[in-house]
Structure formats: structure tokens, C-alpha cells
Enzyme design. Structure first.
Site, PDB file in Angstrom:
ATOM      1  CE  LYS A 178      -7.389   6.022   0.883  1.00 40.76           C
ATOM      2  NZ  LYS A 178      -8.423   6.830   0.204  1.00 40.76           N
ATOM      3  CE1 TYR A 215      -4.132   1.531  -0.271  1.00 39.69           C
ATOM      4  CE2 TYR A 215      -3.561   2.723   1.740  1.00 39.69           C
ATOM      5  CZ  TYR A 215      -4.390   2.535   0.646  1.00 39.69           C
ATOM      6  OH  TYR A 215      -5.476   3.356   0.475  1.00 39.69           O
TER       7      TYR A 215
HETATM    8  P1  NAD Z   1     -13.050   3.172  -7.840  1.00 40.68           P
HETATM    9  O1  NAD Z   1     -11.992   2.931  -8.860  1.00 40.68           O
HETATM   10  O2  NAD Z   1     -14.398   2.698  -8.155  1.00 40.68           O
HETATM   11  O3  NAD Z   1     -13.105   4.706  -7.441  1.00 40.68           O
HETATM   12  C1  NAD Z   1     -11.971   5.532  -7.414  1.00 40.68           C
HETATM   13  C2  NAD Z   1     -12.407   6.840  -8.007  1.00 40.68           C
HETATM   14  O4  NAD Z   1     -11.382   7.813  -7.924  1.00 40.68           O
HETATM   15  C3  NAD Z   1     -12.782   6.723  -9.486  1.00 40.68           C
HETATM   16  O5  NAD Z   1     -14.120   7.102  -9.667  1.00 40.68           O
HETATM   17  C4  NAD Z   1     -11.844   7.699 -10.167  1.00 40.68           C
HETATM   18  O6  NAD Z   1     -12.446   8.345 -11.269  1.00 40.68           O
HETATM   19  C5  NAD Z   1     -11.570   8.650  -9.024  1.00 40.68           C
HETATM   20  N1  NAD Z   1     -10.395   9.489  -9.263  1.00 40.68           N
HETATM   21  C6  NAD Z   1      -9.084   9.121  -9.316  1.00 40.68           C
HETATM   22  N2  NAD Z   1      -8.324  10.193  -9.631  1.00 40.68           N
HETATM   23  C7  NAD Z   1      -9.175  11.250  -9.782  1.00 40.68           C
HETATM   24  C8  NAD Z   1      -9.009  12.615 -10.137  1.00 40.68           C
HETATM   25  N3  NAD Z   1      -7.795  13.122 -10.445  1.00 40.68           N
HETATM   26  N4  NAD Z   1     -10.107  13.410 -10.187  1.00 40.68           N
HETATM   27  C9  NAD Z   1     -11.330  12.912  -9.919  1.00 40.68           C
HETATM   28  N5  NAD Z   1     -11.561  11.623  -9.594  1.00 40.68           N
HETATM   29  C10 NAD Z   1     -10.483  10.804  -9.539  1.00 40.68           C
HETATM   30  O7  NAD Z   1     -12.490   2.491  -6.506  1.00 40.68           O
HETATM   31  P2  NAD Z   1     -13.019   2.535  -4.999  1.00 40.68           P
HETATM   32  O8  NAD Z   1     -12.411   1.355  -4.364  1.00 40.68           O
HETATM   33  O9  NAD Z   1     -14.484   2.714  -4.983  1.00 40.68           O
HETATM   34  O10 NAD Z   1     -12.296   3.822  -4.403  1.00 40.68           O
HETATM   35  C11 NAD Z   1     -12.990   4.886  -3.796  1.00 40.68           C
HETATM   36  C12 NAD Z   1     -12.314   5.302  -2.501  1.00 40.68           C
HETATM   37  O11 NAD Z   1     -12.414   4.244  -1.567  1.00 40.68           O
HETATM   38  C13 NAD Z   1     -10.838   5.632  -2.623  1.00 40.68           C
HETATM   39  O12 NAD Z   1     -10.542   6.748  -1.806  1.00 40.68           O
HETATM   40  C14 NAD Z   1     -10.176   4.402  -2.048  1.00 40.68           C
HETATM   41  O13 NAD Z   1      -8.907   4.691  -1.503  1.00 40.68           O
HETATM   42  C15 NAD Z   1     -11.160   4.064  -0.961  1.00 40.68           C
HETATM   43  N6  NAD Z   1     -11.070   2.703  -0.414  1.00 40.68           N
HETATM   44  C16 NAD Z   1     -11.098   1.621  -1.251  1.00 40.68           C
HETATM   45  C17 NAD Z   1     -11.024   0.336  -0.716  1.00 40.68           C
HETATM   46  C18 NAD Z   1     -11.022  -0.885  -1.609  1.00 40.68           C
HETATM   47  O14 NAD Z   1     -10.547  -1.941  -1.183  1.00 40.68           O
HETATM   48  N7  NAD Z   1     -11.573  -0.818  -2.815  1.00 40.68           N
HETATM   49  C19 NAD Z   1     -10.926   0.168   0.669  1.00 40.68           C
HETATM   50  C20 NAD Z   1     -10.909   1.293   1.493  1.00 40.68           C
HETATM   51  C21 NAD Z   1     -10.974   2.559   0.929  1.00 40.68           C
HETATM   52  O1  0WE Z   2      -7.041   2.929  -1.728  1.00 44.87           O
HETATM   53  C1  0WE Z   2      -6.996   1.884  -2.333  1.00 44.87           C
HETATM   54  C2  0WE Z   2      -6.446   1.843  -3.737  1.00 44.87           C
HETATM   55  C3  0WE Z   2      -6.300   3.203  -4.332  1.00 44.87           C
HETATM   56  C4  0WE Z   2      -5.519   3.241  -5.623  1.00 44.87           C
HETATM   57  C5  0WE Z   2      -5.559   2.245  -6.592  1.00 44.87           C
HETATM   58  C6  0WE Z   2      -4.816   2.369  -7.755  1.00 44.87           C
HETATM   59  C7  0WE Z   2      -4.789   1.291  -8.809  1.00 44.87           C
HETATM   60  C8  0WE Z   2      -4.461   1.849 -10.179  1.00 44.87           C
HETATM   61  C9  0WE Z   2      -4.705   4.329  -5.851  1.00 44.87           C
HETATM   62  N1  0WE Z   2      -3.974   4.472  -6.973  1.00 44.87           N
HETATM   63  C10 0WE Z   2      -4.026   3.519  -7.924  1.00 44.87           C
HETATM   64  N2  0WE Z   2      -3.281   3.694  -9.049  1.00 44.87           N
HETATM   65  C11 0WE Z   2      -3.410   2.915 -10.136  1.00 44.87           C
HETATM   66  O2  0WE Z   2      -2.672   3.089 -11.143  1.00 44.87           O
HETATM   67  N3  0WE Z   2      -7.411   0.737  -1.693  1.00 44.87           N
HETATM   68  C12 0WE Z   2      -7.756   0.810  -0.300  1.00 44.87           C
HETATM   69  C13 0WE Z   2      -7.455  -0.588  -2.333  1.00 44.87           C
HETATM   70  C14 0WE Z   2      -6.145  -1.249  -2.089  1.00 44.87           C
HETATM   71  O3  0WE Z   2      -5.087  -0.994  -2.875  1.00 44.87           O
HETATM   72  C15 0WE Z   2      -4.003  -1.696  -2.376  1.00 44.87           C
HETATM   73  C16 0WE Z   2      -4.421  -2.406  -1.223  1.00 44.87           C
HETATM   74  C17 0WE Z   2      -5.790  -2.113  -1.052  1.00 44.87           C
HETATM   75  C18 0WE Z   2      -6.672  -2.613   0.041  1.00 44.87           C
HETATM   76  C19 0WE Z   2      -2.691  -1.750  -2.805  1.00 44.87           C
HETATM   77  C20 0WE Z   2      -1.784  -2.536  -2.126  1.00 44.87           C
HETATM   78  C21 0WE Z   2      -2.185  -3.235  -0.995  1.00 44.87           C
HETATM   79  C22 0WE Z   2      -3.491  -3.190  -0.535  1.00 44.87           C
END
Ligand code: NAD
Ligand code: 0WE
Length: 258
Positions: free
Chosen positions: A164, A157
């Protein structure tokens, strides 16, 4: 009547029907909120418009948070439609792909670190700042999405964990700043969920499996569960809660040895 029936809320971060923001939007719609959506870039426009219509959204606007100009235009356009705003959902994160694999010290770069901070943390303050005039004095709420990597060293991460941590501190500073004018600011810290942001992350499948085997509820969390908690935090049911991080992770964060 739903518990969000008097709330106009802007939803950012929908990229697909698996997005956490989509889970939040659906829960908010169910509870009677009036919604508007943003999309990042023309490629996502059609898909977001489609999903937005399923929530009877009043309008859909472009917003790339790396651009001050787009942030400004987005809230200017929002102000043309609505004379006030009761909620902002920030569900946005990004770090360059090469930052999210391998040893932290080996992979971190100045540029990668700065990009993660800018898009994943500063953008929350930027939206709060741009939305402030519309939100003032309305019992509004701002919600963002965090992850356990903010407070624990999670393999791979890396730079996103520091972003974060910064996002969670941002929640506290924004809450202190905007509280006097009635705006609350909170985060949900979600467990891992298979979304586009998780696609291509090395070993994500094994992470989901590990959580399932160890976490108190013995399963992974859903976007509907995150959505329900997010809807609650943005509602007057949570009127005494601000600056907080609510874990919606099937209990994983309480574990020492799983
Ligand atoms: P997702 O890919 O569906 O959403 C990520 C969003 O970020 C996308 O809609 C993308 O368009 C937007 N984004 C990225 N760069 C941007 C920019 N420059 N301007 C505007 N929008 C931008 O994935 P998700 O998992 O729904 O992620 C949403 C949030 O949840 C993130 O903050 C992520 O860190 C957090 N999160 C995800 C997880 C997981 O496991 N998926 C767990 C905890 C927290
Ligand atoms: O916040 C996240 C992921 C956010 C994210 C994902 C990407 C993938 C594509 C940010 N930047 C990028 N850039 C890209 O090019 N999560 C909480 C999901 C996540 O991501 C991981 C995790 C978990 C959980 C990455 C490594 C280890 C655990």
C-alpha cells in the site's frame, strides 16, 4: 443532473455487494455516470453481471490483473464499446494468506512480497498505461483504494502495508505523469470494512470494535461513505485535486493515543 453525468467509468474489484468497489459504483451510478465492470475469473462472472445490471452497466469484462494479456484484451474490448474513457476505479489487492498473519519478519518471503506488489500496486500503473489512449485529454480520473497500513505498522497487515505504501507512491508518480494530459490520480484510504478481503483475517472483529471505541466518530465507515468520496474524487468537483490520499476512516488516522 448528477455530478458524473458526462463520465464513462470502468469499475474493477467488485466481488460481492459488500465490496468497496460496489459502494463506489452505486454512488457513481446515482450521480449519473455510465459504468462498465470487470470481474476476476469465471466464478465471479454471474455475481458481477447481476450487480452490474443494477447500475445499468453497458458491459462486463473479464480482468485478472496478473495477466498482461487480459489487461490488453480488456481495454481492447472497452475501446470497441466506447470511443473514450473518463474514469478507472482500481479496487484490487492480494497477498498470499500466509503473509497476513503473525510477525512481519517471520512471515515475509520473496514470493509473497513480489505477489503483493504485483497485484496490489503494479496493477494500478498497468491499468493507467492500458487506459491512457482512451483517457487522454478528457478530464479523466483514476481512483484506487489504500489503507492506513501504508503509513503505520499495523499488526498482521505486514507485506500488504509495504504494497500500500508502494500504491500510494504510485498514485503520486501516475499523477505527475498523466496530469499534463488532464488525467487526475487519487486514492481513498478507507477504514476497516467487513468485505470478502477481510474475511478470515485474524481478529478483524476486534479491530472493528477497537476502531468503534476510539475513533472520533465512534463508528466504522461504510462502503457508501467510501463510495461518495470516491465519486467526488472522480468528478469535476475535484478538478484541482491530484496525487492525493483522502482518508475516509471516521477520523481514525488523526489519533495519537485513542
Ligand atoms: P473485496 O474482496 O470485495 O475486493 C477485492 C477485489 O480484488 C475482489 O473483487 C477481487 O476479485 C480483486 N482481485 C484480487 N486479485 C485480483 C486479480 N489478480 N485480478 C483482478 N482482481 C483481483 O474487498 P475490498 O475490501 O472491497 O477490497 C477492495 C480494495 O479496498 C482493496 O484494494 C483493499 O486493499 C482496499 N481496502 C479495504 C479495506 C477493508 O477493510 N476492507 C480497507 C481499506 C482499503
Ligand atoms: O487491504 C486489505 C486486505 C487485502 C487482502 C486480503 C486478503 C485475504 C485473503 C489481501 N490479500 C488477501 N489474501 C487472502 O488470501 N485490507 C485493508 C483489509 C485488512 O486486511 C488486514 C487488515 C485489514 C484492515 C490484515 C491484517 C490486519 C488488518
Amino acid at each position: 443532473m448528477g455530478f458524473l453525468s458526462d463520465k464513462r467509468i470502468l469499475i474493477t474489484g467488485v466481488a460481492s455487494n459488500r465490496s468497496i468497489a460496489w459502494g463506489v459504483a452505486q454512488a457513481m451510478h446515482r450521480e449519473g455516470a455510465t459504468l462498465a465492470f470487470t470481474y476476476q475469473g469465471e466464478k465471479l462472472k454471474g455475481r458481477v453481471e447481476d450487480l452490474a445490471s443494477q447500475c445499468d452497466a453497458e458491459f462486463v469484462l473479464p480482468l485478472d490483473v496478473s495477466s498482461d494479456e487480459q489487461i490488453h484484451s480488456c481495454f481492447a474490448a472497452l475501446g470497441e464499446h466506447w470511443d473514450g474513457l473518463e474514469g478507472i476505479v482500481h479496487s484490487i489487492a492480494f497477498a498470499p494468506k500466509d503473509q497476513l498473519e503473525g510477525d512481519y519478519v517471520a512471515s515475509v518471503t520473496r514470493e509473497g512480497f513480489a505477489a503483493a506488489q504485483d497485484i496490489s500496486s503494479y496493477s494500478l500503473a498497468a491499468l493507467a498505461k492500458a487506459g491512457r489512449p482512451l483517457m487522454q485529454g478528457r478530464n479523466g480520473a483514476i481512483l484506487t483504494m489504500s489503507y492506513l497500513g501504508a503509513v503505520r505498522a499495523v499488526p498482521n497487515y505486514n507485506v500488504m502495508g509495504i504494497a500500500k505504501a508502494s500504491l500510494e507512491a504510485n498514485v503520486r508518480y501516475l499523477a505527475a505523469s498523466l496530469g499534463p494530459e488532464g488525467t487526475r490520480v487519487n486514492a481513498v484510504s478507507a477504514g476497516p470494512i467487513r468485505t470478502l478481503a477481510a474475511a478470515g483475517i485474524a481478529d478483524f472483529r476486534s479491530m472493528l470494535k477497537q476502531v468503534e471505541e476510539r475513533t472520533p466518530l465512534r463508528r466504522n465507515v461504510t462502503i457508501d461513505e467510501v463510495g461518495n468520496a470516491g465519486a467526488f474524487l472522480c468528478s469535476d468537483l475535484a478538478s484541482g485535486i491530484t496525487g492525493d490520499i483522502l482518508y475516509v476512516d471516521t477520523g481514525y488516522h488523526i489519533l495519537g493515543l485513542g
